[in-house]
Design a protein around this motif. Structure first.
Motif, PDB file in Angstrom:
ATOM      1  N   LEU A   5       0.830  -1.203   0.000  1.00 16.96           N
ATOM      2  CA  LEU A   5       0.000   0.000   0.000  1.00 16.96           C
ATOM      3  C   LEU A   5       0.867   1.256   0.000  1.00 16.96           C
ATOM      4  O   LEU A   5       0.587   2.207  -0.732  1.00 16.96           O
ATOM      5  CB  LEU A   5      -0.936   0.000   1.207  1.00 16.96           C
ATOM      6  N   GLN A   6       1.932   1.249   0.792  1.00 18.22           N
ATOM      7  CA  GLN A   6       2.824   2.397   0.828  1.00 18.22           C
ATOM      8  C   GLN A   6       3.474   2.613  -0.542  1.00 18.22           C
ATOM      9  O   GLN A   6       3.555   3.732  -1.031  1.00 18.22           O
ATOM     10  CB  GLN A   6       3.906   2.213   1.885  1.00 18.22           C
ATOM     11  N   ARG A   7       3.902   1.518  -1.166  1.00 20.76           N
ATOM     12  CA  ARG A   7       4.515   1.634  -2.483  1.00 20.76           C
ATOM     13  C   ARG A   7       3.497   2.147  -3.506  1.00 20.76           C
ATOM     14  O   ARG A   7       3.808   2.993  -4.344  1.00 20.76           O
ATOM     15  CB  ARG A   7       5.088   0.278  -2.923  1.00 20.76           C
ATOM     16  N   ALA A   8       2.264   1.683  -3.423  1.00 18.05           N
ATOM     17  CA  ALA A   8       1.224   2.145  -4.341  1.00 18.05           C
ATOM     18  C   ALA A   8       0.916   3.630  -4.106  1.00 18.05           C
ATOM     19  O   ALA A   8       0.683   4.375  -5.065  1.00 18.05           O
ATOM     20  CB  ALA A   8      -0.037   1.305  -4.176  1.00 18.05           C
ATOM     21  N   GLU A   9       0.920   4.061  -2.838  1.00 18.78           N
ATOM     22  CA  GLU A   9       0.683   5.471  -2.544  1.00 18.78           C
ATOM     23  C   GLU A   9       1.790   6.347  -3.113  1.00 18.78           C
ATOM     24  O   GLU A   9       1.525   7.425  -3.646  1.00 18.78           O
ATOM     25  CB  GLU A   9       0.575   5.685  -1.037  1.00 18.78           C
ATOM     26  N   LEU A  10       3.033   5.890  -3.006  1.00 12.15           N
ATOM     27  CA  LEU A  10       4.152   6.647  -3.571  1.00 12.15           C
ATOM     28  C   LEU A  10       4.003   6.781  -5.085  1.00 12.15           C
ATOM     29  O   LEU A  10       4.207   7.860  -5.653  1.00 12.15           O
ATOM     30  CB  LEU A  10       5.478   5.966  -3.240  1.00 12.15           C
ATOM     31  N   GLU A  11       3.653   5.689  -5.719  1.00 13.20           N
ATOM     32  CA  GLU A  11       3.473   5.709  -7.168  1.00 13.20           C
ATOM     33  C   GLU A  11       2.294   6.607  -7.551  1.00 13.20           C
ATOM     34  O   GLU A  11       2.367   7.350  -8.530  1.00 13.20           O
ATOM     35  CB  GLU A  11       3.251   4.285  -7.685  1.00 13.20           C
ATOM     36  N   ALA A  12       1.225   6.564  -6.772  1.00 10.54           N
ATOM     37  CA  ALA A  12       0.063   7.412  -7.056  1.00 10.54           C
ATOM     38  C   ALA A  12       0.413   8.886  -6.895  1.00 10.54           C
ATOM     39  O   ALA A  12      -0.017   9.719  -7.695  1.00 10.54           O
ATOM     40  CB  ALA A  12      -1.099   7.036  -6.137  1.00 10.54           C
ATOM     41  N   ARG A  13       1.212   9.213  -5.874  1.00  4.38           N
ATOM     42  CA  ARG A  13       1.627  10.604  -5.699  1.00  4.38           C
ATOM     43  C   ARG A  13       2.476  11.074  -6.874  1.00  4.38           C
ATOM     44  O   ARG A  13       2.314  12.185  -7.370  1.00  4.38           O
ATOM     45  CB  ARG A  13       2.419  10.773  -4.400  1.00  4.38           C
ATOM     46  N   ARG A  14       3.373  10.214  -7.340  1.00  4.48           N
ATOM     47  CA  ARG A  14       4.217  10.560  -8.468  1.00  4.48           C
ATOM     48  C   ARG A  14       3.374  10.777  -9.724  1.00  4.48           C
ATOM     49  O   ARG A  14       3.564  11.747 -10.456  1.00  4.48           O
ATOM     50  CB  ARG A  14       5.261   9.472  -8.719  1.00  4.48           C
TER      51      ARG A  14
END
Length: 169
Positions: free
Chosen positions: A16-25
């Motif tokens: 989830l954290q990795r997906a959030e980082l990608e979504a922010r980018r």
């Protein structure tokens, strides 16, 4: 018995954290694209009218249209080039590396937990197979049950194994 649920939860949190980082980018990139499109739209509206009218007095209608169109295309291209840059800051790269590492660690721990569970189930099934084949006919049933329980729990194994060693011939 070993419970892989905490490790699975940690894996889900890391994913989830990795997906959030990608979504922010991606949101940041979409923002730059939106800004570029907004500027392109405003440029087409405002500069085309004002620039065209000003340039048409100096160069005539044809050259005024060519100069205005070129300037607008250049502004739109600059905005899209900024949005398309793949360069991330050092902090963003480190953040993504940490997220990837925590995902890999959680996956490794879950694999380890399932390997341990599989090993214990194999030990238990081999003991039960021996019971059904009759190779343990000289062992009392209590010893077999205690051995099966000891195979499932490391804490109980430390308590039960000394008793099993005393009762075996």
């Amino acid at each position: 018995m070993l419970d892989p649920t905490p490790n699975m939860r940690r894996l889900a949190e890391a994913e989830l954290q990795r997906a959030e980082l990608e979504a922010r980018r991606l949101a940041r990139r979409a923002g730059w694209i939106g800004i570029g499109l907004l500027f392109a739209g405003l440029a087409i509206t405002m500069l085309t009218l004002a620039g065209f009218l000003a340039l048409s007095e100096i160069y005539g209608y044809t050259w005024a249209a060519a100069i205005s169109g070129t300037a607008l295309v250049l502004l739109a291209l600059v905005s899209l080039v900024i949005a398309n840059q793949k360069h991330q800051g050092r902090a963003a790269q480190l953040e993504m590396q940490l997220a990837n590492r925590s995902v890999e660690d959680a996956r490794r721990e879950i694999r380890r937990d399932f390997d341990i569970i599989e090993k214990r189930l194999d030990e238990l099934s081999m003991g039960l197979l021996g019971l059904f084949k009759g190779s343990t006919s000289n062992l009392p049933i209590l010893t077999l049950i205690l051995g099966a329980v000891a195979a499932l729990s490391p804490a109980l194994r430390q308590i039960i194994m000394p008793f099993l060693k005393r009762t075996e011939p």
